[in-house]
Design a protein around this motif. Structure first.
Motif, PDB file in Angstrom:
ATOM      1  N   GLN A 113       0.821  -1.211   0.000  1.00 19.70           N
ATOM      2  CA  GLN A 113       0.000   0.000   0.000  1.00 19.70           C
ATOM      3  C   GLN A 113       0.854   1.258   0.000  1.00 19.70           C
ATOM      4  OE1 GLN A 113      -2.546  -0.551   3.392  1.00 19.70           O
ATOM      5  NE2 GLN A 113      -4.020  -1.813   2.282  1.00 19.70           N
ATOM      6  N   ASP A 114       1.970   1.246   0.762  1.00 15.45           N
ATOM      7  CA  ASP A 114       2.863   2.410   0.771  1.00 15.45           C
ATOM      8  C   ASP A 114       3.475   2.655  -0.609  1.00 15.45           C
ATOM      9  OD1 ASP A 114       2.333   2.771   3.408  1.00 15.45           O
ATOM     10  OD2 ASP A 114       4.123   1.746   4.134  1.00 15.45           O
ATOM     11  N   SER A 139       0.842   4.168  -2.852  1.00 13.96           N
ATOM     12  CA  SER A 139       0.616   5.570  -2.494  1.00 13.96           C
ATOM     13  C   SER A 139       1.720   6.461  -3.048  1.00 13.96           C
ATOM     14  CB  SER A 139       0.516   5.699  -0.972  1.00 13.96           C
ATOM     15  OG  SER A 139      -0.559   4.944  -0.474  1.00 13.96           O
ATOM     16  N   ASN A 140       2.989   5.995  -2.965  1.00 13.48           N
ATOM     17  CA  ASN A 140       4.103   6.791  -3.484  1.00 13.48           C
ATOM     18  C   ASN A 140       4.024   6.954  -4.998  1.00 13.48           C
ATOM     19  OD1 ASN A 140       5.230   7.150  -0.968  1.00 13.48           O
ATOM     20  ND2 ASN A 140       6.485   5.302  -1.094  1.00 13.48           N
ATOM     21  N   LYS A 198       1.270   6.836  -6.855  1.00 12.33           N
ATOM     22  CA  LYS A 198       0.144   7.715  -7.138  1.00 12.33           C
ATOM     23  C   LYS A 198       0.508   9.166  -6.884  1.00 12.33           C
ATOM     24  CE  LYS A 198      -4.163   8.658  -8.078  1.00 12.33           C
ATOM     25  NZ  LYS A 198      -4.673   8.583  -9.456  1.00 12.33           N
ATOM     26  N   TYR A 199       1.274   9.413  -5.791  1.00 17.34           N
ATOM     27  CA  TYR A 199       1.677  10.789  -5.475  1.00 17.34           C
ATOM     28  C   TYR A 199       2.555  11.367  -6.572  1.00 17.34           C
ATOM     29  CZ  TYR A 199       4.378  14.513  -3.336  1.00 17.34           C
ATOM     30  OH  TYR A 199       5.008  15.695  -3.078  1.00 17.34           O
TER      31      TYR A 199
END
Length: 236
Positions: free
Chosen positions: A114-115, A118-119, A121-122
């Motif tokens: 998940q991390d 998220s990175n 996507k950011y």
């Protein structure tokens, strides 16, 4: 009638009788069931209506269970069932509130994935916002020396287009507008073939406004004409 001894089953006379543990004993027969040590009313301990000395009194102890293959299999099965029940409870209670969850290897792997998502996507959103944004046009500067000898940046276009841009043709000179004269307040070096270079203090003649950031004019000192940034000059 005299009773019989609980140990030897012989008659017990009153002079040698011991009443204990709901039974009748000879004094010599009232002894430990293990070591046969003669006991009395002060040092005996009864267990299931039998006399024992302090050393041989039966004690309740826990027995250790051997790690047999069958016991190991049952232990592993119980552990797997506990993990399954834990995951089921976790799925049921997910989203109902905050709870302390043990960092099992499976949960650590999910958290790491998940991390990473998220990175990624950011960074995608950041690149889109950076390439799709448009810088505001700079406002004209007053006729004064900028702090730290810095010059204002010429207007630029930050709109990103993956298609290769064909070479820009030189802009056709618009009709001159008599009476409009400007003076350069900063040095400027042309960045394209349709632009013109000038120095601080040069007179710019025949100026024609193109948009909020650019003008078209002729440098009186060099006679060259072309596009120039509007915030590098001021009206006379």
């Amino acid at each position: 009638m005299n009773p019989a001894c609980s140990r030897c089953n012989k008659i017990v006379y009153p002079t040698e009788k011991v009443n204990c543990l709901d039974k009748v004993w000879h004094k010599a027969c009232f002894s430990c069931e293990v070591c046969k040590m003669t006991l009395n009313m002060k040092n005996y301990k009864g267990f299931e209506k039998r006399p024992y000395c302090n050393a041989h009194y039966p004690k309740s102890t826990f027995t250790s269970v051997a790690d047999t293959p069958e016991n190991l299999r049952l232990k592993q099965q119980s552990k797997m069932q506990s993990q399954v029940l834990y995951k089921e409870e976790f799925e049921k209670n997910k989203g109902k509130g905050f709870s302390v969850v043990a960092d099992t290897p499976e949960l650590q792997r999910i958290k790491k994935t998940q991390d990473q998502i998220s990175n990624i996507k950011y960074h995608e959103d950041f690149e889109k916002s950076r390439m799709g944004g448009e810088a505001p046009s700079p406002s004209p500067q007053p006729h004064s020396t900028p702090a730290f000898n810095q010059q204002p940046a010429a207007p630029q276009n930050f709109n990103y287009d993956p298609t290769p841009e064909p070479p820009r043709q030189a802009a056709a000179a618009p009709p001159p507008s008599a009476g409009k004269r400007y003076r350069a307040v900063y040095d400027y070096v042309a960045a394209d073939e349709d632009e013109v270079s000038f120095q601080d203090g040069d007179m710019i003649l025949d100026v024609q406004q193109i948009d909020e950031g650019w003008m078209y004019g002729r440098v009186e000192r060099t006679g060259q004409q072309g596009m120039l940034p509007a915030n590098y000059v001021e009206t006379i």
